[in-house]
Scaffold this active site. Sequence first.
Site: not given
Length: 308
Positions: A116-117, A16, A37, A52, A114
């Site tokens: 996640a993870g 992020t 995101k 985020d 973006e």
Amino acid sequence: MKRIVVTGTGTSIGKTHFTCSLARAYGSQKRRVAAFKPIETGVEPAGGEYTDSAQLAAVSSFHVKRWLDPVYTFREPISPHLAARRAGISLELQPIRDAIRIFDTLDLDLVLIELAGGLFSPLNDTESNADLALALHRDAVAAAVPVPQPVALAAESGGSSRPPPATDAPSAASSGTWTASAPNLHGDLPSASWSRADSFPPGDSSPPGATAAQDDAIPRVIVVAADRIGVLHEIATTTRAAEAIGLPLAGIVLMMPAQPDASTGLNGPEIPYVTIVPYLGTLRRAPIDALASDIKLSGFMGRLYAAA
């Protein structure tokens, strides 16, 4: 319109922070940027300025912020597939693809997505972030085909230019429970002189075998990793797994970790030994505006699109 997908070798490694810095760098050049995101876990029902998604929206120069809300949000700070399962939600790729497709109808210069993870973090019982990235890649390739005549005729008839409505995707309220665990990424952080803009490799230093440049609309997938011991293994396994499923990767960025070790600052030049994916540079640990300046001075975007 350029598209960049930001993923990583794991979680809590600075994705992020990097995405925000890249958005700020590009937006400072009077460009219209949307940072998005689609999935976020560890979020309170009321949201907040330090989620985020909120941070990405704050650095977006695109003014219609409602398009930047996540498709899926969950309270528990766990893997998306687990959070969805425990909330009784079926996390599917299609609503995310539909939401991202809306950006294609808007007047934007850059869309940052973006994930996640890590790149292979599971999203449901059969699919991971890598499957989502590959689907976005295929969507963009399909969209590059010439527009059929019926669509062109509709435009000539004076139809509305408003973006199509989003599909029925789970909202924040319907995504089950929501615990703020995201840190404040805007705070002052220690600097490291070795990782300023001059740590970005020159434009001609990409390893041999990089894919030839494609149309700007094809997403560039960037892998972010923490500059610490073990990162070369993480990069090697991530890039080889991506190659195995046919997912093109455009580059690797290292982020200085909160606790540097003996390898910090030495890993970047070693990346060509474990993968042909271009090493795009190392970013110091610093506030977003400082990193945005580093990214801009390094000519990062030009080298990314020349290498991809």
